[in-house]
Write a protein that holds these residues in place. Structure first.
Motif, PDB file in Angstrom:
ATOM      1  N   VAL A   7       0.867  -1.176   0.000  1.00 41.34           N
ATOM      2  CA  VAL A   7       0.000   0.000   0.000  1.00 41.34           C
ATOM      3  C   VAL A   7       0.905   1.227   0.000  1.00 41.34           C
ATOM      4  O   VAL A   7       2.058   1.165   0.412  1.00 41.34           O
ATOM      5  CB  VAL A   7      -0.972   0.018   1.208  1.00 41.34           C
ATOM      6  CG1 VAL A   7      -1.922  -1.163   1.159  1.00 41.34           C
ATOM      7  CG2 VAL A   7      -0.227   0.033   2.513  1.00 41.34           C
ATOM      8  N   HIS A   8       0.370   2.326  -0.480  1.00 42.83           N
ATOM      9  CA  HIS A   8       1.150   3.558  -0.571  1.00 42.83           C
ATOM     10  C   HIS A   8       0.496   4.644   0.291  1.00 42.83           C
ATOM     11  O   HIS A   8      -0.702   4.896   0.146  1.00 42.83           O
ATOM     12  CB  HIS A   8       1.222   4.047  -2.022  1.00 42.83           C
ATOM     13  CG  HIS A   8       1.926   3.104  -2.931  1.00 42.83           C
ATOM     14  ND1 HIS A   8       1.303   2.047  -3.533  1.00 42.83           N
ATOM     15  CD2 HIS A   8       3.209   3.062  -3.328  1.00 42.83           C
ATOM     16  CE1 HIS A   8       2.169   1.386  -4.264  1.00 42.83           C
ATOM     17  NE2 HIS A   8       3.339   1.988  -4.167  1.00 42.83           N
ATOM     18  N   VAL A  73       3.218  -4.057   3.425  1.00 42.92           N
ATOM     19  CA  VAL A  73       4.340  -3.149   3.227  1.00 42.92           C
ATOM     20  C   VAL A  73       3.722  -1.798   2.892  1.00 42.92           C
ATOM     21  O   VAL A  73       2.984  -1.678   1.911  1.00 42.92           O
ATOM     22  CB  VAL A  73       5.252  -3.617   2.071  1.00 42.92           C
ATOM     23  CG1 VAL A  73       6.270  -2.547   1.715  1.00 42.92           C
ATOM     24  CG2 VAL A  73       5.947  -4.916   2.429  1.00 42.92           C
ATOM     25  N   THR A  74       3.990  -0.789   3.714  1.00 43.29           N
ATOM     26  CA  THR A  74       3.463   0.547   3.464  1.00 43.29           C
ATOM     27  C   THR A  74       4.594   1.431   2.953  1.00 43.29           C
ATOM     28  O   THR A  74       5.537   1.722   3.680  1.00 43.29           O
ATOM     29  CB  THR A  74       2.868   1.160   4.746  1.00 43.29           C
ATOM     30  OG1 THR A  74       1.840   0.293   5.249  1.00 43.29           O
ATOM     31  CG2 THR A  74       2.267   2.533   4.463  1.00 43.29           C
ATOM     32  N   VAL A  75       4.492   1.827   1.688  1.00 43.07           N
ATOM     33  CA  VAL A  75       5.492   2.705   1.092  1.00 43.07           C
ATOM     34  C   VAL A  75       5.167   4.133   1.518  1.00 43.07           C
ATOM     35  O   VAL A  75       4.047   4.613   1.304  1.00 43.07           O
ATOM     36  CB  VAL A  75       5.460   2.590  -0.459  1.00 43.07           C
ATOM     37  CG1 VAL A  75       6.470   3.548  -1.078  1.00 43.07           C
ATOM     38  CG2 VAL A  75       5.723   1.151  -0.890  1.00 43.07           C
ATOM     39  N   VAL A  76       6.146   4.788   2.146  1.00 42.16           N
ATOM     40  CA  VAL A  76       5.894   6.138   2.646  1.00 42.16           C
ATOM     41  C   VAL A  76       6.596   7.203   1.819  1.00 42.16           C
ATOM     42  O   VAL A  76       6.208   8.368   1.855  1.00 42.16           O
ATOM     43  CB  VAL A  76       6.284   6.279   4.132  1.00 42.16           C
ATOM     44  CG1 VAL A  76       5.370   5.445   5.004  1.00 42.16           C
ATOM     45  CG2 VAL A  76       7.736   5.927   4.375  1.00 42.16           C
ATOM     46  N   ARG A  77       7.623   6.823   1.055  1.00 40.91           N
ATOM     47  CA  ARG A  77       8.329   7.816   0.255  1.00 40.91           C
ATOM     48  C   ARG A  77       8.934   7.141  -0.972  1.00 40.91           C
ATOM     49  O   ARG A  77       9.476   6.055  -0.883  1.00 40.91           O
ATOM     50  CB  ARG A  77       9.428   8.472   1.068  1.00 40.91           C
ATOM     51  CG  ARG A  77      10.212   9.503   0.272  1.00 40.91           C
ATOM     52  CD  ARG A  77      11.182  10.258   1.110  1.00 40.91           C
ATOM     53  NE  ARG A  77      10.428  11.107   2.036  1.00 40.91           N
ATOM     54  CZ  ARG A  77      10.936  11.677   3.084  1.00 40.91           C
ATOM     55  NH1 ARG A  77      12.195  11.528   3.382  1.00 40.91           N
ATOM     56  NH2 ARG A  77      10.200  12.439   3.867  1.00 40.91           N
ATOM     57  N   ILE A  78       8.834   7.831  -2.102  1.00 42.19           N
ATOM     58  CA  ILE A  78       9.462   7.398  -3.341  1.00 42.19           C
ATOM     59  C   ILE A  78      10.224   8.608  -3.884  1.00 42.19           C
ATOM     60  O   ILE A  78       9.651   9.676  -4.046  1.00 42.19           O
ATOM     61  CB  ILE A  78       8.425   6.944  -4.398  1.00 42.19           C
ATOM     62  CG1 ILE A  78       7.579   5.788  -3.856  1.00 42.19           C
ATOM     63  CG2 ILE A  78       9.127   6.554  -5.697  1.00 42.19           C
ATOM     64  CD1 ILE A  78       6.390   5.463  -4.752  1.00 42.19           C
TER      65      ILE A  78
END
Length: 81
Positions: A7-8, A73-78
């Motif tokens: 998830v983002h 998995v939580t993506v917090v920054r790209i």
């Protein structure tokens, strides 16, 4: 091995949506191995926290948190150029 869902968080989702189409496809494909093993695949802990991690996916730096209890998995920054 369990498969984690990805998830983002809103800032990461915005960055992903702004990626050029080709990069977005490569990025999504590069994230699949992280969903299978978020602690491997060249990832490393951030500030010594096992569940706070970063990795490079399709040339983009990705920061994420692993929630093993809910296989997420939580993506917090790209960050990409």
């Amino acid at each position: 091995m369990s498969h984690y869902r990805i998830v983002h968080a809103p800032p990461a989702d915005d960055a992903r949506k702004k990626m050029p189409t080709g990069l977005k496809s490569r990025f999504d494909a590069a994230m699949r191995p992280l969903a299978a093993d978020p602690y491997g695949n060249g990832s490393e802990p951030v500030d010594g926290e096992r569940d706070r991690r970063q990795a490079v996916a399709a040339g983009a730096l990705v920061r994420y948190y692993v929630a093993g209890a809910v296989l997420t998995v939580t993506v917090v920054r790209i960050v990409y150029v």
